[in-house]
Scaffold this motif. Structure first.
Motif, PDB file in Angstrom:
ATOM      1  N   GLN A   1      40.057  37.774  25.218  1.00  0.00           N
ATOM      2  CA  GLN A   1      41.399  38.322  24.990  1.00  0.00           C
ATOM      3  C   GLN A   1      42.423  37.203  24.780  1.00  0.00           C
ATOM      4  O   GLN A   1      43.206  37.225  23.814  1.00  0.00           O
ATOM      5  N   GLU A   2      42.402  36.203  25.653  1.00  0.00           N
ATOM      6  CA  GLU A   2      43.364  35.105  25.530  1.00  0.00           C
ATOM      7  C   GLU A   2      43.069  34.252  24.286  1.00  0.00           C
ATOM      8  O   GLU A   2      43.993  33.841  23.575  1.00  0.00           O
ATOM      9  N   ALA A   3      41.785  34.021  24.028  1.00  0.00           N
ATOM     10  CA  ALA A   3      41.442  33.199  22.860  1.00  0.00           C
ATOM     11  C   ALA A   3      41.892  33.883  21.567  1.00  0.00           C
ATOM     12  O   ALA A   3      42.452  33.235  20.673  1.00  0.00           O
TER      13      ALA A   3
ATOM     14  N   THR B   1      44.249  36.160  21.279  1.00  0.00           N
ATOM     15  CA  THR B   1      45.721  36.173  21.279  1.00  0.00           C
ATOM     16  C   THR B   1      46.249  34.828  20.778  1.00  0.00           C
ATOM     17  O   THR B   1      47.190  34.777  19.970  1.00  0.00           O
ATOM     18  N   ASN B   2      45.624  33.741  21.226  1.00  0.00           N
ATOM     19  CA  ASN B   2      46.040  32.415  20.762  1.00  0.00           C
ATOM     20  C   ASN B   2      45.834  32.258  19.258  1.00  0.00           C
ATOM     21  O   ASN B   2      46.683  31.685  18.570  1.00  0.00           O
ATOM     22  N   VAL B   3      44.717  32.760  18.752  1.00  0.00           N
ATOM     23  CA  VAL B   3      44.487  32.662  17.308  1.00  0.00           C
ATOM     24  C   VAL B   3      45.598  33.407  16.564  1.00  0.00           C
ATOM     25  O   VAL B   3      46.180  32.886  15.610  1.00  0.00           O
ATOM     26  N   ALA B   4      45.892  34.609  17.026  1.00  0.00           N
ATOM     27  CA  ALA B   4      46.919  35.408  16.349  1.00  0.00           C
ATOM     28  C   ALA B   4      48.294  34.738  16.422  1.00  0.00           C
ATOM     29  O   ALA B   4      49.057  34.761  15.458  1.00  0.00           O
ATOM     30  N   ARG B   5      48.599  34.123  17.571  1.00  0.00           N
ATOM     31  CA  ARG B   5      49.942  33.568  17.768  1.00  0.00           C
ATOM     32  C   ARG B   5      50.135  32.182  17.183  1.00  0.00           C
ATOM     33  O   ARG B   5      51.239  31.814  16.771  1.00  0.00           O
ATOM     34  N   HIS B   6      49.081  31.360  17.224  1.00  0.00           N
ATOM     35  CA  HIS B   6      49.282  29.933  16.944  1.00  0.00           C
ATOM     36  C   HIS B   6      48.519  29.368  15.753  1.00  0.00           C
ATOM     37  O   HIS B   6      48.906  28.332  15.218  1.00  0.00           O
ATOM     38  N   ALA B   7      47.382  29.972  15.408  1.00  0.00           N
ATOM     39  CA  ALA B   7      46.443  29.263  14.526  1.00  0.00           C
ATOM     40  C   ALA B   7      46.840  29.292  13.048  1.00  0.00           C
ATOM     41  O   ALA B   7      46.508  28.376  12.311  1.00  0.00           O
TER      42      ALA B   7
ATOM     43  N   ALA C   1      49.662  27.616  30.026  1.00  0.00           N
ATOM     44  CA  ALA C   1      49.253  28.558  31.074  1.00  0.00           C
ATOM     45  C   ALA C   1      48.031  29.376  30.644  1.00  0.00           C
ATOM     46  O   ALA C   1      47.156  29.676  31.460  1.00  0.00           O
ATOM     47  N   GLY C   2      47.976  29.713  29.353  1.00  0.00           N
ATOM     48  CA  GLY C   2      46.858  30.534  28.883  1.00  0.00           C
ATOM     49  C   GLY C   2      45.529  29.808  28.975  1.00  0.00           C
ATOM     50  O   GLY C   2      44.537  30.355  29.471  1.00  0.00           O
ATOM     51  N   ILE C   3      45.481  28.573  28.513  1.00  0.00           N
ATOM     52  CA  ILE C   3      44.233  27.809  28.549  1.00  0.00           C
ATOM     53  C   ILE C   3      43.877  27.447  29.993  1.00  0.00           C
ATOM     54  O   ILE C   3      42.715  27.522  30.397  1.00  0.00           O
TER      55      ILE C   3
HETATM   56 MG   LIG Z   1      47.960  31.513  25.023  1.00  0.00          MG
END
Ligand SMILES: [Mg+2]
Ligand SMILES: Nc1ncnc2c1ncn2[C@@H]1O[C@H](COP(=O)(O)OP(=O)(O)OP(=O)(O)O)[C@@H](O)[C@H]1O
Length: 96
Positions: free
Chosen positions: A12-14, A16-22, A55-57
């Motif tokens: 879920q976090e990984a 979310t990170n792709v969607a937000r940052h990648a 915080a996520g990682i």
């Molecule tokens: Mg994150």
């Protein structure tokens, strides 16, 4: 159950990170068991270059510790990010 929960939260976090940052075009999620390990891999083709843990990682790393798993992130700048969680699977008959 703990392994299931850790895998779910890390995925879920990984993602979310792709969607937000990648800024990725594609992301691949792969879950497989080889021998005595379960591996969850989330790989994108975005900008890469992850340097510091937020915080996520940190949360993913803390969750990995709960099931003796290792979490690694490969993220060369410009070449996407690959996050890998490797969980040792316990032998059913172990005396616990
Ligand atoms: Mg994150
Ligand atoms: N797949 C990715 N592609 C590119 N950069 C990423 C990726 N995942 C994480 N990052 C970078 O790593 C940083 C840390 O990620 P982390 O998940 O720890 O924090 P966050 O997403 O910024 O905030 P949150 O605590 O809400 O998760 C991000 O801010 C981002 O710059």
């Amino acid at each position: 159950p703990n392994t299931e929960l850790v895998c779910y939260r890390v995925a879920q976090e990984a993602l979310t990170n792709v969607a937000r940052h990648a800024g990725a075009e594609k992301v691949r999620l792969d879950l497989h068991v080889t021998g005595e390990h379960l591996t969850l891999c989330v790989a994108d083709d975005g900008k890469g270059g992850v340097v510091a843990d937020g915080a996520g990682i940190k949360g993913m790393r803390e969750r990995a510790l709960l099931v003796d798993a290792t979490l690694s992130i490969a993220s060369p700048p410009g070449e996407g990010t690959e996050l890998r969680l490797v969980v040792p699977l316990r032998v059913e008959s172990s005396a616990r």
